[in-house]
Motif scaffolding. Structure first.
Motif, PDB file in Angstrom:
ATOM      1  N   GLU A  64       0.841  -1.194   0.000  1.00 46.49           N
ATOM      2  CA  GLU A  64       0.000   0.000   0.000  1.00 46.49           C
ATOM      3  C   GLU A  64       0.878   1.245   0.000  1.00 46.49           C
ATOM      4  O   GLU A  64       1.815   1.358   0.800  1.00 46.49           O
ATOM      5  CB  GLU A  64      -0.924   0.012   1.212  1.00 46.49           C
ATOM      6  CG  GLU A  64      -1.943  -1.098   1.212  1.00 46.49           C
ATOM      7  CD  GLU A  64      -2.895  -0.992   2.372  1.00 46.49           C
ATOM      8  OE1 GLU A  64      -2.668  -0.116   3.242  1.00 46.49           O
ATOM      9  OE2 GLU A  64      -3.872  -1.774   2.444  1.00 46.49           O
TER      10      GLU A  64
ATOM     11  N   GLN B 248      -0.945   8.133  -1.551  1.00 41.74           N
ATOM     12  CA  GLN B 248      -0.710   9.141  -2.569  1.00 41.74           C
ATOM     13  C   GLN B 248      -0.802  10.541  -1.964  1.00 41.74           C
ATOM     14  O   GLN B 248      -1.365  10.740  -0.867  1.00 41.74           O
ATOM     15  CB  GLN B 248      -1.738   8.982  -3.692  1.00 41.74           C
ATOM     16  CG  GLN B 248      -1.692   7.607  -4.361  1.00 41.74           C
ATOM     17  CD  GLN B 248      -0.345   7.300  -5.001  1.00 41.74           C
ATOM     18  OE1 GLN B 248       0.171   8.153  -5.726  1.00 41.74           O
ATOM     19  NE2 GLN B 248       0.219   6.127  -4.709  1.00 41.74           N
TER      20      GLN B 248
ATOM     21  N   THR C   9      -5.396   9.388  -1.212  1.00 45.02           N
ATOM     22  CA  THR C   9      -5.881   8.067  -1.587  1.00 45.02           C
ATOM     23  C   THR C   9      -4.799   7.025  -1.351  1.00 45.02           C
ATOM     24  O   THR C   9      -3.607   7.350  -1.228  1.00 45.02           O
ATOM     25  CB  THR C   9      -6.315   8.048  -3.063  1.00 45.02           C
ATOM     26  OG1 THR C   9      -5.193   8.397  -3.883  1.00 45.02           O
ATOM     27  CG2 THR C   9      -7.450   9.033  -3.292  1.00 45.02           C
TER      28      THR C   9
ATOM     29  N   LEU D  56      -2.970   3.681  -2.838  1.00 43.92           N
ATOM     30  CA  LEU D  56      -2.710   2.882  -4.025  1.00 43.92           C
ATOM     31  C   LEU D  56      -2.201   1.521  -3.579  1.00 43.92           C
ATOM     32  O   LEU D  56      -1.188   1.405  -2.883  1.00 43.92           O
ATOM     33  CB  LEU D  56      -1.672   3.571  -4.921  1.00 43.92           C
ATOM     34  CG  LEU D  56      -1.258   2.785  -6.186  1.00 43.92           C
ATOM     35  CD1 LEU D  56      -2.462   2.565  -7.085  1.00 43.92           C
ATOM     36  CD2 LEU D  56      -0.155   3.515  -6.918  1.00 43.92           C
TER      37      LEU D  56
ATOM     38  N   ALA E 158      -5.376  -1.498  -9.826  1.00 39.65           N
ATOM     39  CA  ALA E 158      -5.081  -0.420  -8.877  1.00 39.65           C
ATOM     40  C   ALA E 158      -5.461   0.935  -9.467  1.00 39.65           C
ATOM     41  O   ALA E 158      -6.048   1.794  -8.774  1.00 39.65           O
ATOM     42  CB  ALA E 158      -3.608  -0.441  -8.500  1.00 39.65           C
ATOM     43  N   ALA E 159      -5.152   1.108 -10.751  1.00 38.94           N
ATOM     44  CA  ALA E 159      -5.503   2.381 -11.387  1.00 38.94           C
ATOM     45  C   ALA E 159      -7.011   2.556 -11.473  1.00 38.94           C
ATOM     46  O   ALA E 159      -7.550   3.653 -11.274  1.00 38.94           O
ATOM     47  CB  ALA E 159      -4.876   2.441 -12.785  1.00 38.94           C
TER      48      ALA E 159
ATOM     49  N   GLU F 100      -9.276   1.204  -9.388  1.00 35.12           N
ATOM     50  CA  GLU F 100      -9.772   1.495  -8.045  1.00 35.12           C
ATOM     51  C   GLU F 100      -9.524   2.956  -7.679  1.00 35.12           C
ATOM     52  O   GLU F 100     -10.375   3.623  -7.082  1.00 35.12           O
ATOM     53  CB  GLU F 100      -9.112   0.569  -7.031  1.00 35.12           C
ATOM     54  CG  GLU F 100      -9.557  -0.884  -7.151  1.00 35.12           C
ATOM     55  CD  GLU F 100      -8.859  -1.759  -6.143  1.00 35.12           C
ATOM     56  OE1 GLU F 100      -8.021  -1.231  -5.379  1.00 35.12           O
ATOM     57  OE2 GLU F 100      -9.140  -2.977  -6.114  1.00 35.12           O
ATOM     58  N   THR F 101      -8.334   3.446  -8.025  1.00 37.54           N
ATOM     59  CA  THR F 101      -8.020   4.844  -7.725  1.00 37.54           C
ATOM     60  C   THR F 101      -8.958   5.787  -8.463  1.00 37.54           C
ATOM     61  O   THR F 101      -9.450   6.781  -7.912  1.00 37.54           O
ATOM     62  CB  THR F 101      -6.569   5.144  -8.122  1.00 37.54           C
ATOM     63  OG1 THR F 101      -5.696   4.222  -7.466  1.00 37.54           O
ATOM     64  CG2 THR F 101      -6.185   6.567  -7.732  1.00 37.54           C
ATOM     65  N   LYS F 102      -9.248   5.436  -9.708  1.00 32.88           N
ATOM     66  CA  LYS F 102     -10.151   6.272 -10.504  1.00 32.88           C
ATOM     67  C   LYS F 102     -11.564   6.268  -9.924  1.00 32.88           C
ATOM     68  O   LYS F 102     -12.221   7.311  -9.814  1.00 32.88           O
ATOM     69  CB  LYS F 102     -10.156   5.759 -11.949  1.00 32.88           C
ATOM     70  CG  LYS F 102     -10.988   6.609 -12.895  1.00 32.88           C
ATOM     71  CD  LYS F 102     -10.900   6.075 -14.307  1.00 32.88           C
ATOM     72  CE  LYS F 102     -11.739   6.936 -15.253  1.00 32.88           C
ATOM     73  NZ  LYS F 102     -11.691   6.403 -16.646  1.00 32.88           N
TER      74      LYS F 102
ATOM     75  N   THR G  57     -12.392   5.679  -6.805  1.00 32.39           N
ATOM     76  CA  THR G  57     -12.367   6.420  -5.541  1.00 32.39           C
ATOM     77  C   THR G  57     -12.441   7.921  -5.778  1.00 32.39           C
ATOM     78  O   THR G  57     -13.177   8.650  -5.106  1.00 32.39           O
ATOM     79  CB  THR G  57     -11.105   6.068  -4.755  1.00 32.39           C
ATOM     80  OG1 THR G  57     -11.043   4.663  -4.567  1.00 32.39           O
ATOM     81  CG2 THR G  57     -11.110   6.763  -3.395  1.00 32.39           C
ATOM     82  N   LYS G  58     -11.686   8.376  -6.767  1.00 32.71           N
ATOM     83  CA  LYS G  58     -11.710   9.812  -7.079  1.00 32.71           C
ATOM     84  C   LYS G  58     -13.085  10.245  -7.579  1.00 32.71           C
ATOM     85  O   LYS G  58     -13.596  11.299  -7.199  1.00 32.71           O
ATOM     86  CB  LYS G  58     -10.641  10.125  -8.131  1.00 32.71           C
ATOM     87  CG  LYS G  58      -9.211  10.036  -7.615  1.00 32.71           C
ATOM     88  CD  LYS G  58      -8.223  10.411  -8.699  1.00 32.71           C
ATOM     89  CE  LYS G  58      -6.782  10.365  -8.181  1.00 32.71           C
ATOM     90  NZ  LYS G  58      -5.808  10.721  -9.229  1.00 32.71           N
TER      91      LYS G  58
END
Length: 438
Positions: A22, A25, A29, A31, A107-108, A110-112, A114-115
């Motif tokens: 983990e 960022q 967030t 990652l 991962a990308a 999930e990050t997207k 979340t944002k």
């Protein structure tokens, strides 16, 4: 001329080990990265051949590789090489690379997501705040709202939660909600003007509500009294106020309710037991209960709902008299239609003569069973059969007489059948005086 060939053979591959890493960022967030490692065992074969025109012999050598070092032997052989997780970084298989790419993509993603979620929430909060500000500006105008005259006026009446001024006390004893009182109600005694002058100082409490014009209500009233259970009666005319949708029901001091299906269990747990019946008497009581609730009940229902004189002058006013005239008429005919439907479930047609013949036969059998005894089966105390039979007899005998030219005495035929048996008439009067008469 020297020629060298090198071959690699995979012998075994261990299960992959997944490690989640983990990384926080700058925007807050998290990652998450997945690191997959596995151990691969390979066999490396390296062969060198020297060709000569004169001798056609060849020699082979096997090189065992561990990283960058090598060794040779004179004989042709093979060796196994164990590649650790550290050396596997340099010899990454295509499968591991694909797994790493998929992990990065997830991962990308999930990050997207979340944002996007955070941006959506921020937009909703901003919309709410904007609507509040718009309403505030609309009512108070722009600027300091607390300085607005209307705001200062509303501030004089703050919202406060005050305790209840009056709370209904919990009942000390059970309350029976039932159709009440009976057909005949005693009127208050007339007083002289001289007596009225002193009535303000000494007022008599109203007589308690007794009896019922409804068989089910009177049956449970009697059964509770027979078992020495003290209770209050509250007249009720709306079956929907009952948890079971049917009157009567009993409200207890702890806030619970007892409906028709639970009366017997409640009496057995809280009352003094009534007359004890042996096995044969209990079976006979069950048979006569079914006889009364089928044959006599059908005749009583016919008298109340199908004899036009009683339906218009007695039944409709007692069951629905608390409604306005139009609604009273509508509800009465709806109930009559429901009764017709229920009666046709147990018989092919509604035949008045057959219904009254069966009722007369049932009343004869009950009169024979009672004989000259005070209670059924010659007991010293009443039983559940006494409560049921008394309820039917009392409702029938106290039914108001209807004077109508079109009636021709039809509405009082059931009462005449009961009065033919003097023991039943005296039995009903005696039970009323002992348990219900104030």
């Amino acid at each position: 001329m020297m020629a060298e060939s090198r071959t690699e053979e995979v012998i075994s591959t261990s299960d992959p080990t997944v490690e989640v890493i983990e990384e926080i960022q700058p925007d807050g967030t998290v990652l998450r990265k997945k690191k997959t490692t596995r151990t691969i065992t390979k066999r490396v074969l390296s062969t060198s051949t020297k060709e000569s025109e004169t001798s056609g012999t060849s020699s082979t050598s096997t090189i065992t590789s561990t990283g960058s070092s090598s060794s040779s032997s004179s004989s042709s052989s093979s060796s196994e090489v164990l590649i650790s997780s550290e050396s596997f970084k340099d010899i990454t298989s295509g499968e591991t690379k694909e797994t790493a790419k998929e992990t990065t993509k997830e991962a990308a993603k999930e990050t997207k997501e979340t944002k996007e979620t955070m941006e959506t929430k921020e937009k909703e909060d901003a919309t709410k705040s904007e609507s509040k500000r718009a309403f505030k500006y609309k009512v108070f105008g722009e600027g300091d709202s607390q300085a607005h005259p209307f705001y200062r006026f509303l501030a004089r009446f703050p919202l406060k939660s005050l305790p209840a001024q009056h709370q209904r006390p919990s009942p000390i004893k059970p309350v029976l909600y039932a159709y009440a009182p009976g057909w005949k109600v005693n009127r208050p005694k007339e007083t002289t003007p001289e007596a009225n002058e002193t009535s303000e100082e000494k007022k008599e409490e109203p007589a308690p509500t007794t009896g019922s014009f409804d068989v089910d209500s009177l049956k449970w009233m009697a059964y509770l009294k027979f078992n020495n259970i003290d209770y209050d009666i509250r007249p009720a005319f709306e079956p929907n106020m009952s948890p079971s949708g049917k009157l009567p029901f009993l409200a207890l001091s702890d806030g619970s309710f007892v409906t028709e299906d639970g009366f017997e269990d409640f009496v057995q747990m809280n009352g003094s037991p009534d007359a004890k019946l042996d096995i044969n008497e209990a079976a006979e009581a069950f048979a006569f209960t079914a006889l009364a609730e089928s044959k006599i009940h059908a005749a009583l229902i016919y008298t109340l709902w199908f004899e036009e004189a009683h339906f218009k002058n007695t039944t409709r006013s007692h069951y629905f008299g608390h409604h306005v005239p139009v609604l009273k008429t509508i509800l009465a005919y709806q109930e009559k239609s429901s009764i017709v439907h229920s009666m046709l479930l147990t018989r092919t047609q509604i035949d008045r003569e057959l219904i009254f013949e069966e009722a007369a036969s049932a009343i004869d059998s009950i009169a024979t069973l009672l004989g000259d005894s005070d209670y059924f089966f010659g007991k010293d105390a009443p039983s559940s059969l006494d409560a049921i039979v008394f309820a039917y007899l009392h409702v029938i005998l106290t039914l108001p007489k209807v004077r109508s030219a079109d009636d021709s005495g039809r509405s009082s035929e059931l009462a005449r059948i009961v009065r033919k048996h003097s023991n039943l008439f005296e039995y009903s009067q005696k039970m009323w005086r002992k348990y219900f008469s104030a």
